[in-house]
Scaffold this motif. Sequence first.
Motif, PDB file in Angstrom:
ATOM      1  N   ALA A 270      -2.120   9.024  18.695  1.00  0.00           N
ATOM      2  CA  ALA A 270      -3.403   8.883  17.994  1.00  0.00           C
ATOM      3  C   ALA A 270      -3.748   7.408  17.894  1.00  0.00           C
ATOM      4  CB  ALA A 270      -3.323   9.490  16.594  1.00  0.00           C
ATOM      5  N   VAL A 271      -4.955   7.161  17.441  1.00  0.00           N
ATOM      6  CA  VAL A 271      -5.315   5.814  17.006  1.00  0.00           C
ATOM      7  C   VAL A 271      -4.951   5.714  15.530  1.00  0.00           C
ATOM      8  CG1 VAL A 271      -7.153   4.129  16.682  1.00  0.00           C
ATOM      9  CG2 VAL A 271      -7.178   5.637  18.687  1.00  0.00           C
ATOM     10  N   TYR A 272      -4.216   4.679  15.201  1.00  0.00           N
ATOM     11  CA  TYR A 272      -3.751   4.485  13.829  1.00  0.00           C
ATOM     12  C   TYR A 272      -4.586   3.387  13.156  1.00  0.00           C
ATOM     13  CZ  TYR A 272       0.233   7.531  14.455  1.00  0.00           C
ATOM     14  OH  TYR A 272       1.035   8.632  14.653  1.00  0.00           O
ATOM     15  N   TYR A 273      -5.047   3.709  11.961  1.00  0.00           N
ATOM     16  CA  TYR A 273      -5.926   2.817  11.215  1.00  0.00           C
ATOM     17  C   TYR A 273      -5.268   2.386   9.903  1.00  0.00           C
ATOM     18  CZ  TYR A 273      -9.627   4.600  14.282  1.00  0.00           C
ATOM     19  OH  TYR A 273     -10.382   4.940  15.366  1.00  0.00           O
ATOM     20  N   CYS A 274      -5.454   1.144   9.592  1.00  0.00           N
ATOM     21  CA  CYS A 274      -5.080   0.592   8.301  1.00  0.00           C
ATOM     22  C   CYS A 274      -6.320   0.628   7.399  1.00  0.00           C
ATOM     23  CB  CYS A 274      -4.600  -0.849   8.515  1.00  0.00           C
ATOM     24  SG  CYS A 274      -4.265  -1.796   7.040  1.00  0.00           S
ATOM     25  N   ALA A 275      -6.122   0.907   6.116  1.00  0.00           N
ATOM     26  CA  ALA A 275      -7.252   0.995   5.196  1.00  0.00           C
ATOM     27  C   ALA A 275      -6.877   0.423   3.837  1.00  0.00           C
ATOM     28  CB  ALA A 275      -7.695   2.446   5.044  1.00  0.00           C
ATOM     29  N   ALA A 276      -7.897  -0.081   3.146  1.00  0.00           N
ATOM     30  CA  ALA A 276      -7.692  -0.706   1.838  1.00  0.00           C
ATOM     31  C   ALA A 276      -8.546  -0.026   0.781  1.00  0.00           C
ATOM     32  CB  ALA A 276      -8.033  -2.190   1.910  1.00  0.00           C
ATOM     33  N   ASP A 277      -7.923   0.243  -0.339  1.00  0.00           N
ATOM     34  CA  ASP A 277      -8.578   0.886  -1.480  1.00  0.00           C
ATOM     35  C   ASP A 277      -8.541  -0.086  -2.655  1.00  0.00           C
ATOM     36  OD1 ASP A 277      -7.397   3.395  -3.819  1.00  0.00           O
ATOM     37  OD2 ASP A 277      -9.417   2.576  -3.566  1.00  0.00           O
ATOM     38  N   ARG A 278      -9.689  -0.611  -2.997  1.00  0.00           N
ATOM     39  CA  ARG A 278      -9.743  -1.510  -4.144  1.00  0.00           C
ATOM     40  C   ARG A 278      -9.624  -0.693  -5.422  1.00  0.00           C
ATOM     41  NH1 ARG A 278     -10.914  -6.803  -4.997  1.00  0.00           N
ATOM     42  NH2 ARG A 278     -11.604  -7.349  -7.089  1.00  0.00           N
ATOM     43  N   THR A 279      -8.601  -0.941  -6.186  1.00  0.00           N
ATOM     44  CA  THR A 279      -8.336  -0.148  -7.374  1.00  0.00           C
ATOM     45  C   THR A 279      -7.777  -1.022  -8.483  1.00  0.00           C
ATOM     46  OG1 THR A 279      -7.029   1.706  -8.246  1.00  0.00           O
ATOM     47  CG2 THR A 279      -6.039   0.437  -6.466  1.00  0.00           C
ATOM     48  N   MET A 280      -8.069  -0.613  -9.698  1.00  0.00           N
ATOM     49  CA  MET A 280      -7.522  -1.308 -10.860  1.00  0.00           C
ATOM     50  C   MET A 280      -6.131  -0.802 -11.200  1.00  0.00           C
ATOM     51  SD  MET A 280      -9.779  -3.490 -11.707  1.00  0.00           S
ATOM     52  CE  MET A 280      -9.325  -3.930 -13.377  1.00  0.00           C
ATOM     53  N   LEU A 281      -5.755   0.318 -10.609  1.00  0.00           N
ATOM     54  CA  LEU A 281      -4.487   0.970 -10.943  1.00  0.00           C
ATOM     55  C   LEU A 281      -3.368   0.419 -10.071  1.00  0.00           C
ATOM     56  CD1 LEU A 281      -5.837   4.619 -11.182  1.00  0.00           C
ATOM     57  CD2 LEU A 281      -5.526   2.949 -13.027  1.00  0.00           C
ATOM     58  N   THR A 282      -2.317  -0.035 -10.684  1.00  0.00           N
ATOM     59  CA  THR A 282      -1.265  -0.707  -9.923  1.00  0.00           C
ATOM     60  C   THR A 282      -0.320   0.250  -9.223  1.00  0.00           C
ATOM     61  OG1 THR A 282       0.120  -0.856 -11.895  1.00  0.00           O
ATOM     62  CG2 THR A 282      -1.322  -2.731 -11.423  1.00  0.00           C
ATOM     63  N   ILE A 283      -0.255   1.505  -9.678  1.00  0.00           N
ATOM     64  CA  ILE A 283       0.682   2.442  -9.053  1.00  0.00           C
ATOM     65  C   ILE A 283      -0.031   3.632  -8.417  1.00  0.00           C
ATOM     66  CG2 ILE A 283       2.593   1.778 -10.539  1.00  0.00           C
ATOM     67  CD1 ILE A 283       2.066   4.348 -12.147  1.00  0.00           C
TER      68      ILE A 283
END
Length: 127
Positions: free
Chosen positions: A92-105
């Motif tokens: 497959a094509v593998y993608y990196c993604a970022a989730d901006r969140t205030m929650l540390t865990i």
Amino acid sequence: QVQLVESGGGLVQAGGSLRLSCAASGSTFSSYAMGWFRQAPGREREFVAAISRSGVVPYYADSMKGRFTISRDNAKNTVVLTMNSLKPEDTAVYYCAADRTMLTISVQTAVNEYDYWGQGTQVTVSS
């Protein structure tokens, strides 16, 4: 805003290993939970693994447990996916993604929970 660049994809035989890296820039990396997704031709993008902002909470899709490992280095602004015992169905094509969140865990598994995406890196596993 964060920019993500994946690397490390390639062609590997079944049973082999690959190490995917995602380099982040442009924003405070530790503000984001990070995830890896993949998309095979004709299929929807699917969740692979995620890791919390702090790095203490990794989470995997069931089919990846025991084979894949996600880690991050907040000092180097990188997240790594180590893939072992690869199978042809991992192609497959593998993608990196970022989730901006205030929650540390917190980690997310849904595509629409992620705010930024890399361009993807191709992983091909031959039988």
